[in-house]
Design an enzyme around this catalytic site. Structure first.
Site, PDB file in Angstrom:
ATOM      1  N   PHE A 112       0.845  -1.013  -0.039  1.00 36.36           N
ATOM      2  CA  PHE A 112      -0.069  -0.088  -0.069  1.00 36.36           C
ATOM      3  C   PHE A 112       0.782   1.224   0.146  1.00 36.36           C
ATOM      4  O   PHE A 112       0.398   2.286  -0.303  1.00 36.36           O
ATOM      5  CB  PHE A 112      -1.028   0.155   1.289  1.00 36.36           C
ATOM      6  CG  PHE A 112      -0.576   0.624   2.454  1.00 36.36           C
ATOM      7  CD1 PHE A 112       0.104  -0.076   3.465  1.00 36.36           C
ATOM      8  CD2 PHE A 112      -0.758   1.989   2.903  1.00 36.36           C
ATOM      9  CE1 PHE A 112       0.607   0.462   4.468  1.00 36.36           C
ATOM     10  CE2 PHE A 112      -0.120   2.475   3.817  1.00 36.36           C
ATOM     11  CZ  PHE A 112       0.414   1.769   4.894  1.00 36.36           C
ATOM     12  N   LYS A 113       2.030   1.107   0.345  1.00 34.10           N
ATOM     13  CA  LYS A 113       3.018   2.429   0.355  1.00 34.10           C
ATOM     14  C   LYS A 113       3.078   3.024  -0.845  1.00 34.10           C
ATOM     15  O   LYS A 113       3.342   4.219  -0.883  1.00 34.10           O
ATOM     16  CB  LYS A 113       4.462   2.035   0.865  1.00 34.10           C
ATOM     17  CG  LYS A 113       4.376   1.157   2.122  1.00 34.10           C
ATOM     18  CD  LYS A 113       3.930   1.974   3.505  1.00 34.10           C
ATOM     19  CE  LYS A 113       4.496   1.292   4.574  1.00 34.10           C
ATOM     20  NZ  LYS A 113       3.924   0.066   4.993  1.00 34.10           N
ATOM     21  N   ASP A 114       2.632   2.282  -2.052  1.00 38.82           N
ATOM     22  CA  ASP A 114       2.766   2.817  -3.307  1.00 38.82           C
ATOM     23  C   ASP A 114       1.704   4.070  -3.447  1.00 38.82           C
ATOM     24  O   ASP A 114       1.824   4.921  -4.534  1.00 38.82           O
ATOM     25  CB  ASP A 114       2.403   1.669  -4.402  1.00 38.82           C
ATOM     26  CG  ASP A 114       3.909   0.963  -4.599  1.00 38.82           C
ATOM     27  OD1 ASP A 114       4.712   1.409  -4.774  1.00 38.82           O
ATOM     28  OD2 ASP A 114       3.471  -0.399  -4.860  1.00 38.82           O
ATOM     29  N   LEU A 117       3.554   6.910  -1.912  1.00 44.75           N
ATOM     30  CA  LEU A 117       4.906   6.884  -2.540  1.00 44.75           C
ATOM     31  C   LEU A 117       5.138   7.092  -4.010  1.00 44.75           C
ATOM     32  O   LEU A 117       6.054   7.548  -4.533  1.00 44.75           O
ATOM     33  CB  LEU A 117       5.823   5.940  -2.024  1.00 44.75           C
ATOM     34  CG  LEU A 117       6.277   6.233  -0.655  1.00 44.75           C
ATOM     35  CD1 LEU A 117       6.575   5.068  -0.013  1.00 44.75           C
ATOM     36  CD2 LEU A 117       7.154   7.838  -0.484  1.00 44.75           C
ATOM     37  N   THR A 147       7.979   0.550   3.004  1.00 50.56           N
ATOM     38  CA  THR A 147       8.363   1.765   2.631  1.00 50.56           C
ATOM     39  C   THR A 147       9.508   2.033   1.632  1.00 50.56           C
ATOM     40  O   THR A 147       9.616   2.909   0.856  1.00 50.56           O
ATOM     41  CB  THR A 147       8.332   2.813   3.839  1.00 50.56           C
ATOM     42  OG1 THR A 147       6.940   2.684   4.387  1.00 50.56           O
ATOM     43  CG2 THR A 147       8.774   4.009   3.648  1.00 50.56           C
TER      44      THR A 147
END
Ligand SMILES: *Cc1c(COP(=O)(O)O)cnc(C)c1O
Length: 504
Positions: A112-114, A117, A147
């Site tokens: 989910f960091k995408d 980011l 991350t």
């Protein structure tokens, strides 16, 4: 919109200053001084747009010093067709009659960091252009696994930036490690540290707030920023998908406009669930935010008792991205719910750093409990949940999502709360092939990572993301393992700054 520091309310900065700096010089986190609101009519209108359109509508409420053109450029770059493996970017998957899974792992690095980011480099570049002319931005990242890769992928070869990622040497999955150590790009570095995520995060925060380094950096036209969720630019894109999920539930007919939902989030640094809290405060009809933890259940205890105590065993679990005992973003919640009380927040954080512990007063914990519920589960229950979800719902989930599903089941069992629910799914199962395979298969034949990927595919039919399959056989570029105390030196080495430059 003005942003301030959770530890000093006299600080007043714009959105772009907050994003470019990452963290306030007093060690506090930037927060907007008010939370913009959405009416049900707004939500209805936003629901007619695609993800890019929805993101623009939400972001412009917070990033008020960005022009419409700048915001469009950022959002269209981040979420353009082809970057995410779903045209909806963050699609819902119906799990049971009352629960939907929000798939947040459709981006380039499968976590989910995408979601944030992919956007942050654009936001940071625009912000730096407004506030830090002719300065190279050095992004320091502490990662519990996901991350790091997402930030490297987002920032690789972005002009005028350098990025350095620290990860705990024994604290990430083999796939996560390979994703980072094989990273391409001319402005990237990766270093393992002998310590856990909290050590990495504390080390990075200490470097950020070191005035002496900051001064020397200025002389070299360098400035630090953060790609961790302490940066507001990480959090604000995450608010979007909670609004978007609600819109999709209304559009699918699963709830009526205005009807409440619950949101369950597998939590580590408290960033993702804090974004859901912002969505709730903006006016998205969310009843409860359910905070799901693994065996590192410091948040479960805090949210039930009001005492935060990190003096406890640290466990390396099968959901490593949640192996965290210092949940940085909780500071923002404490600040908001104490009525933006900077002195109180600074005092609690000082206690956390000196004693590893603090207790909030009854009024504050009651306020927190009115919005939040919490639960935790261990690796055995995580494994059983992956198996049951696959067998009963024919749906393969990763270890982090499984923690959320299990805590959701416990929550509904205990409370009888049957409110329609969104469960945040934070990673693709192939990032944790060994744990997921051993959950769905009684007898695992493979021993190496990529045979396990193949075996999991044969067993479940779940497609293997190409970006993970392609890592097979790649040689790592980054092999350095440093002591915690060496983190500053690692930064200087990457930038080609010698110690004497720093001390002079
Ligand atoms: C980062 C991460 C989490 C925890 O998210 P926070 O915002 O730190 O609470 C959960 N699951 C996965 C897969 C992650 O990468």
């Amino acid at each position: 919109m003005i942003y301030t520091s959770t530890r000093d309310k006299s600080v007043k900065v714009s959105a772009s200053q907050a994003i470019a700096k990452g963290i306030s010089a007093d060690g506090g986190l930037f927060v907007p001084t008010e939370i913009p609101t959405l009416s049900l009519d707004d939500i209805k209108r936003i629901g007619t747009l695609d993800y890019i359109g929805r993101a623009k509508e939400i972001l412009k409420l917070y990033l008020t010093d960005f022009t419409d053109e700048e915001l469009s450029m950022c959002v269209e770059g981040a979420y353009k067709k082809g970057k995410f493996s779903s045209d909806k970017v963050a699609p819902l998957h119906k799990l049971t009659d009352s629960a939907e899974v929000l798939e947040l792992w459709r981006g380039p690095t499968c976590a989910f960091k995408d979601m944030a980011l992919q956007l942050l480099p654009y936001l940071l570049t625009v912000s730096a252009g407004k506030t830090l002319k002719d300065t190279k931005i050095v992004i320091l990242v502490a990662t519990s696994g996901d991350t790091g890769k997402a930030a490297l992928e987002g920032f690789k070869d972005v002009p005028n930036t350098e990025i350095l990622v620290f990860y705990p040497v024994d604290g990430v999955s083999p796939m996560q490690k390979l994703q980072m150590t094989t990273q391409e790009g001319n402005n990237v570095s990766v270093c393992a540290i002998k310590g856990n995520f909290d050590d990495a995060q504390s080390g990075v925060k200490a470097i950020f707030t070191n005035r002496e380094i900051e001064e020397k950096f200025k002389h070299n036209n360098l400035a630090f920023s953060s790609a961790n969720s302490i940066n507001w630019g990480r959090l604000v894109p995450q608010i979007v998908y909670y609004v978007s999920a609600y819109c999709d539930m209304v559009n699918n007919g699963n709830v009526k406009l205005g009807e409440e939902i619950n949101v369950v989030v597998p939590t580590g640094n408290f960033g993702n669930i804090l974004a859901a809290y912002y969505a709730k405060e903006m006016g998205v009809p969310i009843k409860k935010l359910v905070c799901a933890s693994n065996a590192n259940n410091v948040l479960t205890d805090f949210l039930t008792t009001g005492t935060y105590d990190k003096n406890r065993a640290f466990y390396c679990t099968t959901s490593p991205s949640m192996d965290i005992l210092i949940s940085s973003n909780l500071e923002r919640l404490l600040f908001i719910l104490s009525g933006y009380d900077d002195k109180k927040t600074a005092d609690l954080m000082a206690q956390l750093s000196s004693e590893g512990k603090y207790e909030v007063d009854a009024e504050l914990i009651e306020k927190i409990k009115s919005s939040f519920a919490a639960g935790c589960c261990d690796d055995t229950a995580t494994k059983a949940t992956i198996k049951e979800t696959f067998e009963n719902s024919n749906y393969l989930i990763d270890t982090h999502t499984a923690v959320a599903v299990k805590v959701y089941e416990d929550y509904t069992g205990k409370t009888g709360d049957s409110t329609p629910t969104v469960i945040a799914s934070t990673a693709n199962p192939y990032k944790f092939s060994k744990s997921v395979l051993s959950a769905v298969s009684d007898e695992v034949k493979s021993t190496d990572e990529f045979s396990m990927v193949d075996e999991l595919h044969e067993k479940t039919g779940e497609p293997v993301p190409a970006q993970l399959a392609n890592l097979k056989g790649k040689t790592p570029r980054f092999t350095r393992v440093a002591e915690k105390a060496e983190m500053k030196q690692v930064v200087f080495d990457m930038l080609g700054i010698s110690k004497s430059d720093i001390n002079s």
